[in-house]
Design a protein around this motif. Sequence first.
Motif, PDB file in Angstrom:
ATOM      1  N   ASP A 238       0.841  -1.167   0.021  1.00 44.79           N
ATOM      2  CA  ASP A 238       0.059   0.079   0.058  1.00 44.79           C
ATOM      3  C   ASP A 238       0.831   1.180  -0.013  1.00 44.79           C
ATOM      4  OD1 ASP A 238      -2.462  -1.273   0.006  1.00 44.79           O
ATOM      5  OD2 ASP A 238      -2.647  -1.110   2.015  1.00 44.79           O
ATOM      6  N   SER A 311      -5.982   1.299   1.129  1.00 50.52           N
ATOM      7  CA  SER A 311      -5.789   0.280   0.411  1.00 50.52           C
ATOM      8  C   SER A 311      -6.499   0.504  -1.188  1.00 50.52           C
ATOM      9  CB  SER A 311      -6.311  -1.144   0.465  1.00 50.52           C
ATOM     10  OG  SER A 311      -5.536  -1.691   1.567  1.00 50.52           O
ATOM     11  N   SER A 315      -4.424   1.446  -4.425  1.00 49.80           N
ATOM     12  CA  SER A 315      -4.389   0.766  -5.878  1.00 49.80           C
ATOM     13  C   SER A 315      -4.971   1.570  -7.038  1.00 49.80           C
ATOM     14  CB  SER A 315      -5.617  -0.400  -5.462  1.00 49.80           C
ATOM     15  OG  SER A 315      -5.037  -1.595  -4.585  1.00 49.80           O
ATOM     16  N   ASN A 367      -5.044  -4.434  -9.381  1.00 48.19           N
ATOM     17  CA  ASN A 367      -5.278  -3.193  -8.507  1.00 48.19           C
ATOM     18  C   ASN A 367      -6.993  -3.007  -8.646  1.00 48.19           C
ATOM     19  OD1 ASN A 367      -2.878  -1.851  -7.094  1.00 48.19           O
ATOM     20  ND2 ASN A 367      -2.291  -2.177  -9.300  1.00 48.19           N
ATOM     21  N   VAL A 370      -8.671  -5.139  -6.005  1.00 54.33           N
ATOM     22  CA  VAL A 370      -8.372  -4.554  -4.585  1.00 54.33           C
ATOM     23  C   VAL A 370      -9.450  -3.552  -4.501  1.00 54.33           C
ATOM     24  CG1 VAL A 370      -7.057  -3.423  -3.191  1.00 54.33           C
ATOM     25  CG2 VAL A 370      -6.168  -4.984  -4.557  1.00 54.33           C
ATOM     26  N   LYS A 378     -15.557  -7.672   0.553  1.00 59.88           N
ATOM     27  CA  LYS A 378     -14.939  -8.991   0.240  1.00 59.88           C
ATOM     28  C   LYS A 378     -15.659 -10.353  -0.256  1.00 59.88           C
ATOM     29  CE  LYS A 378     -11.024  -7.250   3.242  1.00 59.88           C
ATOM     30  NZ  LYS A 378     -10.396  -7.351   4.317  1.00 59.88           N
TER      31      LYS A 378
END
Length: 383
Positions: A238, A311, A315, A367, A370, A378
């Motif tokens: 990160d 994060s 990304s 990326n 992410v 998630k």
Amino acid sequence: MNFEFSEEQEQFRKILRDFAKEELLPHYTKWDREGITPRHLWKRLGDLGVNGLRIPEEYGGSGADCVTTGIAAEEIGRGDFNLTYAVMLNALIGEIIAKHGSADLKGEWLPQIASGDKIVGIAITEPSAGTDAGGIQSTAKLEGNYYVLNGEKSGISVATCGDAFIIFAKTDPSLGNKGISAFLVPAELDGLETKGYEDMGNIPIGRGSLYMNDVKVPVSNLIGSENKGFSQVMNGFDLSRLLIGLQCVGTAMQSIDETIEHVKIRKSFGRPLATYQAVSFSLVTHFTQLELIKWQAYRGLWLRDKNLDHSKESSSVKWLGPKYSVEAIHECLLLNGHYAYTKEMPLEQRLRDVIGLEIGDGTAQANQMVIAKGIIGKEFRTY
């Protein structure tokens, strides 16, 4: 909300911008042409405090915040894109060793990294494990007071010039991602061999492969706890992704500044090129895109300094920073005409160098995955 840099940060920026313009930029293409890693400049960056920004003061660093480290990446990128690896790599490696290394490892390696006396690389990627770092096949087996490492690492920056590497290997293959450990491995150990690549760009970085054949690494060179290496490096990415975005932006902004001066002077049909909207609006487009990436990067670094999640920001910067920078440099090359297509100007090398970071530290697709997890959740996996 406050978007101002501190007075100290502004002074640091000025010092680095002057250094980049006067000492780095005039020789940027030299190292590429001669295929040389300019170790003396890594030392010079050590003198300026750039190498040790994320290294604690007691180990020779300055313990600077992440925003200040971003300033270094952006400004050094204006002078020599490849030397920004001294910012990005050392920040990542400095954090890993400082947070997870033993007192002996910190005392031996951090001062030498901060000074520029030693160059240390990080070796995760393998022929069959790139974006999926959990697919590492290299192994580390405990035998007495040593771990014995076997396997191959590929696409490793400073492979041919590094004095040591943080190598990630599986200590318990049955645990998958959770069975990976990290080791500080000096380059001179028996059984460790390196081979360089003939790359399109980033020539002075000495990218290549590492081959490990029964490399005996002392137990004391284990970084952190056994089987915890994967989580250690994931958080570090990160940081490095934000710095990569800024080093790309710095290089592209320097290209835009040079091109603005060119189109103000060069005439076509009796008028400066800058007076044509097709020229000026093109530069405006690239400038705007780069400004957006720059401030997203600094926001991400600010969030990291506040120990807040960043994060998604990291990304997004890694995905679009190299992409927009490549597009800007390409346009600048075209606007400078056929001389820019020669090796008499730095634009063609900048284009080659920056393209490499559309791959390194996570592809655009990786990326985007992410970011998708961050905004969708998630539980919604993307394939």
